[in-house]
Design a protein around this motif. Structure first.
Motif, short mmCIF file in Angstrom:
data_model
loop_
_atom_site.label_atom_id
_atom_site.label_comp_id
_atom_site.label_asym_id
_atom_site.label_seq_id
_atom_site.Cartn_x
_atom_site.Cartn_y
_atom_site.Cartn_z
N HIS A 32 5.85 5.33 -1.12
CA HIS A 32 5.07 5.29 0.10
C HIS A 32 3.57 5.35 -0.13
CE1 HIS A 32 8.93 7.18 1.91
NE2 HIS A 32 9.05 5.87 1.80
N VAL A 33 3.13 5.08 -1.36
CA VAL A 33 1.70 5.03 -1.68
C VAL A 33 1.37 3.60 -2.13
CG1 VAL A 33 -0.13 5.93 -3.16
CG2 VAL A 33 1.68 7.46 -2.36
N PRO A 34 0.32 2.97 -1.57
CA PRO A 34 -0.03 1.61 -1.99
C PRO A 34 -0.55 1.57 -3.41
CG PRO A 34 -1.72 2.48 -0.56
CD PRO A 34 -0.60 3.49 -0.54
N THR A 35 -0.10 0.61 -4.18
CA THR A 35 -0.54 0.48 -5.57
C THR A 35 -1.78 -0.38 -5.70
OG1 THR A 35 0.78 -1.50 -6.00
CG2 THR A 35 1.86 0.66 -6.32
N GLY A 36 -2.14 -1.10 -4.64
CA GLY A 36 -3.23 -2.06 -4.72
C GLY A 36 -2.76 -3.45 -5.10
N LYS A 37 -1.47 -3.57 -5.41
CA LYS A 37 -0.92 -4.87 -5.80
C LYS A 37 -0.35 -5.57 -4.58
CE LYS A 37 2.14 -6.94 -9.28
NZ LYS A 37 3.10 -6.64 -10.37
N THR A 38 -0.71 -6.83 -4.41
CA THR A 38 -0.25 -7.60 -3.25
C THR A 38 0.25 -8.98 -3.69
OG1 THR A 38 -2.45 -8.56 -2.83
CG2 THR A 38 -1.93 -6.47 -1.73
N TYR A 39 0.98 -9.62 -2.79
CA TYR A 39 1.38 -11.01 -2.97
C TYR A 39 0.89 -11.78 -1.75
CZ TYR A 39 4.21 -15.23 -3.42
OH TYR A 39 4.61 -16.53 -3.53
N HIS A 40 0.24 -12.91 -1.98
CA HIS A 40 -0.21 -13.72 -0.84
C HIS A 40 -0.17 -15.18 -1.23
CE1 HIS A 40 -3.46 -15.22 2.08
NE2 HIS A 40 -2.33 -15.04 2.75
N GLN A 41 0.47 -15.98 -0.38
CA GLN A 41 0.61 -17.39 -0.71
C GLN A 41 0.65 -18.24 0.57
OE1 GLN A 41 0.94 -19.03 -3.95
NE2 GLN A 41 0.34 -20.58 -2.46
N TYR A 42 -0.25 -19.23 0.65
CA TYR A 42 -0.14 -20.26 1.68
C TYR A 42 0.80 -21.34 1.17
CZ TYR A 42 -4.23 -18.21 3.97
OH TYR A 42 -5.10 -17.36 4.60
N GLN A 171 -0.04 9.81 4.84
CA GLN A 171 -0.52 10.75 3.85
C GLN A 171 -2.04 10.64 3.76
OE1 GLN A 171 1.47 9.84 0.22
NE2 GLN A 171 3.50 10.14 1.06
N PRO A 172 -2.73 11.73 3.41
CA PRO A 172 -4.19 11.70 3.37
C PRO A 172 -4.76 10.64 2.46
CG PRO A 172 -3.38 13.95 3.18
CD PRO A 172 -2.19 13.06 3.08
N ASP A 173 -4.03 10.30 1.38
CA ASP A 173 -4.57 9.34 0.43
C ASP A 173 -4.02 7.94 0.65
OD1 ASP A 173 -2.44 10.17 -2.41
OD2 ASP A 173 -2.02 9.95 -0.29
N PHE A 174 -3.46 7.69 1.84
CA PHE A 174 -2.93 6.36 2.12
C PHE A 174 -4.09 5.47 2.56
CE2 PHE A 174 -0.76 3.01 4.40
CZ PHE A 174 0.38 2.81 3.63
N ALA A 175 -4.61 4.65 1.66
CA ALA A 175 -5.80 3.86 1.96
C ALA A 175 -5.60 2.46 1.40
CB ALA A 175 -7.04 4.48 1.35
N LEU A 176 -5.08 1.56 2.24
CA LEU A 176 -4.83 0.20 1.79
C LEU A 176 -6.11 -0.56 1.54
CD1 LEU A 176 -1.90 -0.65 4.16
CD2 LEU A 176 -1.80 -0.74 1.68
N LYS A 177 -7.18 -0.16 2.23
CA LYS A 177 -8.44 -0.89 2.11
C LYS A 177 -9.43 -0.09 1.28
CE LYS A 177 -7.68 -3.26 6.47
NZ LYS A 177 -8.17 -3.53 7.82
N ALA A 178 -8.96 0.48 0.20
CA ALA A 178 -9.81 1.26 -0.67
C ALA A 178 -10.81 0.34 -1.37
CB ALA A 178 -8.97 1.99 -1.73
#
Length: 229
Positions: A32-42, A171-178
């Protein structure tokens, strides 16, 4: 536990009538913590776009014309998600399109058991209340002001925050836009795990509070669990 919070955009509502995927976005979470890793595809749908598609997605046939078709990105997408849980709002819709695209390539479908539907969770938790992504953002006080158009990656980021609220609170450290400079380096190929702080936070207890606590524990007697070695 690894989870992928995911969203797709499509040319319409019915793959059986030729509608196709045009965008996939996903955000990786670990416990439940974002790793900073994403997938994005057009994705180039290889078909005419409906007249209202630009109003909904901000995507045009011209923009998508030089993007890869699904068969060219299918393996990368499957490698990214693996067998991990897919967290999707209205999962039946997205899974229907993903499995249609996979079926046209004669690939096995993704099992519905792999998907967790946040729409179903919201309807069970708040029966009779609006359960759209925008409605849930309003309920939880989540900023979705950038959601002027539907975009798969932005919607995945917003849904990740909604999902965490639905299962018990942010959670306090849940920051997707860090800050981008603070994102996790995954180039080594090693799977990331949340780590303990290198420098523990200082205690906020005053000397008086610490002394009062010690006195209270002493008064409980030797039988108290706090006084046992």
């Amino acid at each position: 536990m690894r989870e992928l919070v995911m969203d797709t955009e499509t040319t319409g509502f019915k793959p059986e009538e030729g509608d196709r995927l045009v965008e996939i976005g996903a955000v990786e979470l670990w416990n439940h913590v974002p790793t900073g890793k994403t997938y994005h595809q057009y994705i180039n749908p290889m078909r005419d776009m409906p007249e209202d598609a630009f109003k909904v997605h901000g995507l045009s046939e011209e923009f998508l014309s030089d993007k890869p078709v699904f068969k060219d990105v299918a393996q990368d997408f499957l490698d990214f998600i693996g067998n991990d849980r897919l967290v999707i709002h209205n999962a039946a819709f997205d899974m229907k399109f993903l499995n249609a695209e996979l079926g046209w390539l004669n690939r096995p479908p993704l099992p519905m058991s792999q998907a967790l539907d946040t729409l179903a969770i919201a309807r069970k938790k708040f029966p009779g209340s609006p359960a759209s992504l925008d409605a849930l953002c309003r309920r939880f006080g989540i900023d979705n002001s950038n959601r002027v158009l539907h975009g798969a990656l932005l919607d995945s980021e917003i849904l990740a925050e909604v999902y965490l609220e639905l299962i018990g609170g942010r959670q306090p450290d849940f920051a997707l836009k860090a800050d981008q400079n603070q994102k996790v380096d995954v180039s080594s190929g090693e799977e990331w795990r949340p780590q303990r702080r290198q420098n523990p936070l200082p205690s906020r207890l005053t000397e008086e509070e610490a002394a009062a606590h010690a006195k209270f524990i002493a008064e409980l007697g030797d039988g108290a669990i706090w006084n046992k070695a």
